[in-house]
Design a protein around this motif. Structure first.
Motif, PDB file in Angstrom:
ATOM      1  N   GLY A   1      -4.964  -2.676  12.327  1.00 10.10           N
ATOM      2  CA  GLY A   1      -4.649  -4.054  12.649  1.00 10.10           C
ATOM      3  C   GLY A   1      -5.104  -5.042  11.605  1.00 10.10           C
ATOM      4  O   GLY A   1      -5.007  -6.238  11.802  1.00 10.10           O
ATOM      5  N   LEU A   2      -5.623  -4.581  10.481  1.00 12.63           N
ATOM      6  CA  LEU A   2      -6.100  -5.512   9.454  1.00 12.63           C
ATOM      7  C   LEU A   2      -4.951  -6.100   8.644  1.00 12.63           C
ATOM      8  O   LEU A   2      -5.018  -7.228   8.181  1.00 12.63           O
ATOM      9  N   GLY A   3      -3.920  -5.326   8.427  1.00 16.17           N
ATOM     10  CA  GLY A   3      -2.800  -5.729   7.588  1.00 16.17           C
ATOM     11  C   GLY A   3      -2.024  -4.490   7.194  1.00 16.17           C
ATOM     12  O   GLY A   3      -1.886  -3.565   7.975  1.00 16.17           O
ATOM     13  N   TRP A   4      -1.560  -4.446   5.949  1.00 15.40           N
ATOM     14  CA  TRP A   4      -0.786  -3.309   5.467  1.00 15.40           C
ATOM     15  C   TRP A   4      -1.059  -3.118   3.989  1.00 15.40           C
ATOM     16  O   TRP A   4      -1.560  -4.022   3.313  1.00 15.40           O
ATOM     17  N   LEU A   5      -0.739  -1.932   3.487  1.00 16.23           N
ATOM     18  CA  LEU A   5      -0.864  -1.666   2.054  1.00 16.23           C
ATOM     19  C   LEU A   5       0.435  -2.081   1.380  1.00 16.23           C
ATOM     20  O   LEU A   5       1.501  -1.582   1.727  1.00 16.23           O
ATOM     21  N   GLY A   6       0.328  -2.992   0.428  1.00 20.58           N
ATOM     22  CA  GLY A   6       1.501  -3.430  -0.311  1.00 20.58           C
ATOM     23  C   GLY A   6       1.847  -2.454  -1.416  1.00 20.58           C
ATOM     24  O   GLY A   6       1.163  -1.451  -1.636  1.00 20.58           O
ATOM     25  N   ARG A   7       2.920  -2.745  -2.125  1.00 20.06           N
ATOM     26  CA  ARG A   7       3.322  -1.884  -3.247  1.00 20.06           C
ATOM     27  C   ARG A   7       2.241  -1.809  -4.318  1.00 20.06           C
ATOM     28  O   ARG A   7       2.207  -0.882  -5.111  1.00 20.06           O
ATOM     29  N   SER A   8       1.357  -2.787  -4.346  1.00 21.51           N
ATOM     30  CA  SER A   8       0.250  -2.786  -5.298  1.00 21.51           C
ATOM     31  C   SER A   8      -0.830  -1.792  -4.921  1.00 21.51           C
ATOM     32  O   SER A   8      -1.737  -1.535  -5.704  1.00 21.51           O
ATOM     33  N   GLY A   9      -0.757  -1.249  -3.705  1.00 22.18           N
ATOM     34  CA  GLY A   9      -1.804  -0.354  -3.224  1.00 22.18           C
ATOM     35  C   GLY A   9      -2.957  -1.106  -2.595  1.00 22.18           C
ATOM     36  O   GLY A   9      -3.934  -0.502  -2.147  1.00 22.18           O
ATOM     37  N   LEU A  10      -2.875  -2.432  -2.558  1.00 23.59           N
ATOM     38  CA  LEU A  10      -3.937  -3.267  -1.996  1.00 23.59           C
ATOM     39  C   LEU A  10      -3.634  -3.629  -0.549  1.00 23.59           C
ATOM     40  O   LEU A  10      -2.475  -3.780  -0.166  1.00 23.59           O
ATOM     41  N   LEU A  11      -4.693  -3.805   0.225  1.00 22.97           N
ATOM     42  CA  LEU A  11      -4.544  -4.288   1.589  1.00 22.97           C
ATOM     43  C   LEU A  11      -4.076  -5.735   1.545  1.00 22.97           C
ATOM     44  O   LEU A  11      -4.644  -6.557   0.814  1.00 22.97           O
ATOM     45  N   ILE A  12      -3.055  -6.059   2.313  1.00 23.79           N
ATOM     46  CA  ILE A  12      -2.543  -7.430   2.405  1.00 23.79           C
ATOM     47  C   ILE A  12      -2.697  -7.897   3.849  1.00 23.79           C
ATOM     48  O   ILE A  12      -2.317  -7.188   4.779  1.00 23.79           O
ATOM     49  N   THR A  13      -3.266  -9.083   4.020  1.00 24.98           N
ATOM     50  CA  THR A  13      -3.383  -9.688   5.349  1.00 24.98           C
ATOM     51  C   THR A  13      -2.548 -10.960   5.362  1.00 24.98           C
ATOM     52  O   THR A  13      -2.342 -11.596   4.324  1.00 24.98           O
ATOM     53  N   ARG A  14      -2.066 -11.325   6.524  1.00 25.34           N
ATOM     54  CA  ARG A  14      -1.262 -12.555   6.627  1.00 25.34           C
ATOM     55  C   ARG A  14      -2.081 -13.792   6.287  1.00 25.34           C
ATOM     56  O   ARG A  14      -1.579 -14.714   5.654  1.00 25.34           O
ATOM     57  N   ARG A  15      -3.333 -13.815   6.680  1.00 26.38           N
ATOM     58  CA  ARG A  15      -4.148 -15.018   6.480  1.00 26.38           C
ATOM     59  C   ARG A  15      -4.681 -15.153   5.054  1.00 26.38           C
ATOM     60  O   ARG A  15      -4.704 -16.234   4.488  1.00 26.38           O
ATOM     61  N   TYR A  16      -5.143 -14.050   4.461  1.00 28.43           N
ATOM     62  CA  TYR A  16      -5.803 -14.121   3.154  1.00 28.43           C
ATOM     63  C   TYR A  16      -5.059 -13.404   2.034  1.00 28.43           C
ATOM     64  O   TYR A  16      -5.556 -13.344   0.912  1.00 28.43           O
ATOM     65  N   GLY A  17      -3.893 -12.856   2.299  1.00 31.07           N
ATOM     66  CA  GLY A  17      -3.202 -12.076   1.273  1.00 31.07           C
ATOM     67  C   GLY A  17      -4.040 -10.863   0.903  1.00 31.07           C
ATOM     68  O   GLY A  17      -4.552 -10.169   1.776  1.00 31.07           O
ATOM     69  N   THR A  18      -4.228 -10.633  -0.404  1.00 27.71           N
ATOM     70  CA  THR A  18      -5.052  -9.505  -0.844  1.00 27.71           C
ATOM     71  C   THR A  18      -6.489  -9.926  -1.137  1.00 27.71           C
ATOM     72  O   THR A  18      -7.299  -9.105  -1.562  1.00 27.71           O
ATOM     73  N   TYR A  19      -6.803 -11.189  -0.926  1.00 27.27           N
ATOM     74  CA  TYR A  19      -8.143 -11.685  -1.237  1.00 27.27           C
ATOM     75  C   TYR A  19      -9.109 -11.391  -0.098  1.00 27.27           C
ATOM     76  O   TYR A  19      -9.593 -12.289   0.589  1.00 27.27           O
TER      77      TYR A  19
END
Length: 184
Positions: A1-19
């Protein structure tokens, strides 16, 4: 439930992006997931966007597995570099983050982070020659509380020398036998 892994391999969240930083809390409490799990490789939240793939300076993104040892964020933290890696640094001193800068999920989110993680003024536009000539005590004073500090002075010094070489501004006292002096 944190977010998803983008094509960059990084976790992405709706609120903070990959930060984001990940942490772990160990407990024996039963905690239900807050939302549906997004499996790695499901890039539906990225849509047709491939900005990170196109922007990656070393082209490691886009396959199922990211070659993290070739990622410039990792390369900038190494104490030795091949001549090819020195060229790929392209003036970077520590880290890369190109994929994060181009990600649409990060637009206007860089300022949402915690103040302690913002770069110090001397790190925004560092003086490369000063960085090369810092004593160990000066280095500790300026960089010890940062992620660059735990890797040590040699890492930033090597990367600063590579950046000076790229600019044609190597210090005169540098040993001519150094691999940084070899023509590229």
């Amino acid at each position: 439930g944190l977010g998803w892994l983008g094509r960059s391999g990084l976790l992405i969240t709706r609120r903070y992006g990959t930060y984001v930083f990940l942490g772990e809390i160990r407990t024996d409490l039963s905690l239900p997931p807050s939302q549906t799990f997004v499996a790695p490789g499901d890039y539906s939240a990225c849509g047709d966007c491939t900005r990170c793939l196109k922007a990656c300076p070393v082209g490691i993104l886009g396959s199922r597995y990211v070659e993290t040892r070739r990622c410039l964020s990792s390369v900038t933290q190494q104490k030795t570099h091949s001549p090819e890696e020195l060229l790929l640094l392209d003036g970077r001193l520590f880290g890369c983050d190109t994929c994060q800068r181009v990600c649409p999920w990060n637009q206007e989110k860089a300022g949402l982070g915690l103040a302690p993680f913002k770069p110090y003024d001397h790190m925004v536009r560092p003086d490369l020659e000063q960085l090369v000539h810092l004593s160990k005590a000066e280095f500790r004073s300026l960089y010890a509380p940062t992620s660059a500090g735990w890797r040590g002075k040699a890492v930033l010094e090597i990367n600063a020398l590579a950046a000076l070489h790229r600019l044609g501004r190597l210090p005169q006292e540098l040993d001519p036998a150094s691999p940084l002096v070899r023509p590229v």
